[in-house]
Design an enzyme around this catalytic site. Structure first.
Site, PDB file in Angstrom:
ATOM      1  N   CYS A  78     -60.183 -24.844   1.859  1.00 56.02           N
ATOM      2  CA  CYS A  78     -60.259 -23.561   2.913  1.00 56.02           C
ATOM      3  C   CYS A  78     -58.768 -22.890   2.360  1.00 56.02           C
ATOM      4  O   CYS A  78     -58.362 -22.211   2.040  1.00 56.02           O
ATOM      5  CB  CYS A  78     -59.962 -23.294   4.757  1.00 56.02           C
ATOM      6  N   HIS A 166     -64.951 -26.351   4.185  1.00 57.64           N
ATOM      7  CA  HIS A 166     -64.486 -27.869   5.217  1.00 57.64           C
ATOM      8  C   HIS A 166     -65.065 -29.669   4.458  1.00 57.64           C
ATOM      9  O   HIS A 166     -65.823 -29.682   5.035  1.00 57.64           O
ATOM     10  CB  HIS A 166     -64.242 -27.490   6.296  1.00 57.64           C
ATOM     11  N   GLU A 168     -64.641 -31.936   4.525  1.00 59.37           N
ATOM     12  CA  GLU A 168     -64.878 -33.095   6.181  1.00 59.37           C
ATOM     13  C   GLU A 168     -64.964 -33.114   7.560  1.00 59.37           C
ATOM     14  O   GLU A 168     -64.895 -34.407   8.291  1.00 59.37           O
ATOM     15  CB  GLU A 168     -62.199 -33.306   6.545  1.00 59.37           C
ATOM     16  N   SER A 220     -49.307 -53.589  27.565  1.00 64.99           N
ATOM     17  CA  SER A 220     -49.721 -52.591  28.633  1.00 64.99           C
ATOM     18  C   SER A 220     -50.799 -52.816  28.944  1.00 64.99           C
ATOM     19  O   SER A 220     -51.775 -52.844  30.224  1.00 64.99           O
ATOM     20  CB  SER A 220     -49.830 -51.033  27.837  1.00 64.99           C
ATOM     21  N   GLY A 221     -51.758 -53.892  28.375  1.00 62.29           N
ATOM     22  CA  GLY A 221     -52.913 -54.234  28.656  1.00 62.29           C
ATOM     23  C   GLY A 221     -53.801 -53.186  27.773  1.00 62.29           C
ATOM     24  O   GLY A 221     -55.377 -53.852  27.948  1.00 62.29           O
ATOM     25  N   GLY A 222     -53.294 -52.509  27.425  1.00 65.12           N
ATOM     26  CA  GLY A 222     -54.169 -51.731  26.230  1.00 65.12           C
ATOM     27  C   GLY A 222     -55.006 -52.424  25.051  1.00 65.12           C
ATOM     28  O   GLY A 222     -53.958 -53.164  24.159  1.00 65.12           O
ATOM     29  N   VAL A 223     -55.255 -51.785  24.106  1.00 66.00           N
ATOM     30  CA  VAL A 223     -55.402 -52.350  23.155  1.00 66.00           C
ATOM     31  C   VAL A 223     -54.601 -52.483  22.120  1.00 66.00           C
ATOM     32  O   VAL A 223     -54.029 -53.137  20.627  1.00 66.00           O
ATOM     33  CB  VAL A 223     -56.955 -51.503  22.455  1.00 66.00           C
ATOM     34  N   ASP A 224     -54.217 -51.573  21.782  1.00 61.21           N
ATOM     35  CA  ASP A 224     -52.571 -50.768  20.754  1.00 61.21           C
ATOM     36  C   ASP A 224     -51.712 -52.133  20.569  1.00 61.21           C
ATOM     37  O   ASP A 224     -51.439 -52.640  19.583  1.00 61.21           O
ATOM     38  CB  ASP A 224     -51.921 -49.548  21.047  1.00 61.21           C
ATOM     39  N   SER A 225     -51.161 -52.105  22.301  1.00 56.58           N
ATOM     40  CA  SER A 225     -49.992 -52.948  22.540  1.00 56.58           C
ATOM     41  C   SER A 225     -50.286 -54.883  21.759  1.00 56.58           C
ATOM     42  O   SER A 225     -49.758 -55.193  21.019  1.00 56.58           O
ATOM     43  CB  SER A 225     -49.817 -53.382  24.344  1.00 56.58           C
TER      44      SER A 225
END
Length: 508
Positions: A78, A166, A168, A220-225
């Protein structure tokens, strides 16, 4: 590892380009057009993104196309295509017929690797107010659409390509195939970027980087940490010290449950109940960003106090993921509205620790895939994202213990209902919001004047955009009835049917 360099000119689709390439098991990185590193031997291809700017503006963003093309093949998308055309001597003007949305190709040169098997009549996604009217000398036309003559072009040596549409975007039927041909055949990159290869190489790199040093990580309890912790645990074992703080703003019974799960994973983790400290600090505050800052400061105070008990710790680990990194170095400089619970730049100076971020090259879905490779249970990998400030930004206005208790009970009914009815994993994120309004109701023979609860459920891949979920009416009726009957203080339940944009996922 061989990679694609993506130069961002401010397009809403830039991250989508990166995600599509990552889906091809090819590594790529995004940099602002004005701050990209000098390409080294690992850069095998360069993509120029779209942009909200017009290339005809005197102050429009520019890069040296010849310099880039001397290093690796270049694909302009584009605005990127228009920039190539204009700077190489072609003509770009305001479109006589603007194209926004679906369009169809009327001519395709299938002799080119980039467009092999792309069919005449196939659908592409356009979003442009300018058009290339004349391609530069040394270039030739390779595709047209029904409404514009120049939909794609390339240099005669097939080193530089420009596409007006585009590829993508999902609606471009052969878009992912085109990107695949560009990165694997034209740029010659082998598709080796996989969750398994990421886990293996990251653990090896962490061992080399950290040696016998001690590392502290706030869970934190989240998936990332959690995934960050597992990678570090595999690399350095008991030299990783995890601290899981209960700020009183987690879901019902979440602190105890998650702490038990962490111990089952053999993580070296200490749970800290700091509920009173957080809620006392938040008392009387209703402004969302101030609430975030109070939570951030209090967390740092608690975390620093606990970390100080440990001896000879040299590193602080964070669960920073790639969208955080991208946002912190946006096209116009660091975003003026980065929420204060983002990980980037969150380390207080006085802690004097070096930072290690094992996930800072991954998107959220890639973090989940890495978690599966590490053996993380599906129930953990598939957990919905949860905001850093927790329920503090789901109690609109000031926070009291009574409001939190009402919200936790209502939220517990909603989340358990999604699980019980097999809907939880069809939702990317679900939230229950305590609204700062009261309304009249009738319960039995009495009129009531009580609180309203809002339910929110969205689908998304990374939180950048989101659509509301069409949950069954029967399910919503059951949950609404259950909340009103079981949670004292609530007499009305509503469902949020706003998408992002224009609404955000969270209300604060």
């Amino acid at each position: 590892m061989d990679k694609i360099l993506i130069l961002d000119f401010g397009s809403q689709y830039t991250q989508l380009i990166a995600r599509r390439i990552r889906e091809l098991n090819v590594f790529c990185e995004i940099f602002p057009f004005s701050e990209y590193p000098e390409p080294d031997a690992s850069v095998k291809g360069i993509i120029l993104s779209g942009s909200p700017f017009s290339v005809r503006q005197p102050d429009s963003p520019r890069v040296d196309i010849d310099k880039l093309a001397a290093h690796a093949p270049v694909l302009g998308v584009c605005y990127g295509a228009q920039l190539i055309a204009l700077t190489k001597g072609g003509q770009v003007e305001a479109s006589a017929v603007r194209e926004y949305g679906r369009a169809n190709l009327s001519m395709v040169d299938n002799s080119l690797i980039l467009l092999q098997d792309v069919l005449v009549g196939s659908q592409v996604w356009m979003s442009h107010g300018d058009s290339v009217l004349r391609i530069p000398d040394g270039y030739h036309l390779i595709a047209s659409s029904v409404d514009i003559p120049v939909a794609a072009f390339c240099s005669d040596n097939q080193q530089i390509f420009g596409v007006q549409f585009h590829p993508e975007v999902y609606h471009s039927e052969h878009g992912k195939q085109m990107l695949s041909r560009f990165v694997t055949e034209i740029c010659g990159i082998e598709p080796l970027w996989t969750p398994d290869s990421f886990v293996e190489s990251t653990i090896s790199a962490l061992r080399q980087q950290l040696g016998n040093d001690k590392v502290v990580l706030g869970l934190s309890g989240g998936v990332d940490s959690t995934v960050a912790a597992l990678l570090l645990h595999r690399a350095i074992g008991k030299n990783l010290y995890c601290i899981f703080v209960d700020n009183g703003l987690l879901r019902k019974n979440e602190f105890q449950k998650v702490l038990e799960d962490y111990k089952k994973l053999d993580l070296n983790v200490k749970g800290v109940d700091a509920t009173d400290e957080f809620l006392d600090a938040l008392e009387g505050e209703s402004e969302p960003e101030k609430k975030r800052k109070i939570i951030g400061k209090t967390f740092i105070d608690v975390f620093d106090r606990e970390a100080a008990i440990l001896k000879d710790v040299k590193w602080l680990a964070q669960g920073t993921i790639y969208p955080d990194v991208i946002e912190s170095r946006s096209v116009k400089g660091p975003s003026a509205t980065i929420k204060s619970h983002h990980n980037v730049g969150g380390l207080p100076d006085f802690m004097k620790l070096k930072i290690v971020e094992p996930l800072n090259s991954l998107f959220k879905d890639e973090v989940r895939k890495a978690g599966k490779v590490l053996g993380l249970d599906d129930s953990f990998v598939g957990r919905h994202p949860f905001p850093g400030p927790g329920l503090a930004i789901r109690v609109l206005g000031d926070i009291t213990r009574e409001k939190l208790e009402i919200l936790k009970e209502a939220d517990d009914i909603f989340i358990n209902g999604l699980l019980t009815h097999g809907l939880y994993h069809k939702v990317w994120q679900a939230a229950t919001i305590f609204l700062p309004v009261q309304s009249v109701g009738v319960m039995g023979d009495e009129r009531t004047y009580e609180n309203a609860i809002c339910l929110r459920a969205v689908t998304s891949t990374d939180g950048m955009t989101a659509d509301w979920v069409h949950l069954p009416y029967e399910f919503l009726a059951k949950i609404s009835n259950e909340i009103i009957n079981r949670v004292k203080g609530v007499n009305r339940v509503v469902y949020d049917i706003s998408s992002k944009p224009p609404a955000t996922i969270e209300w604060e």
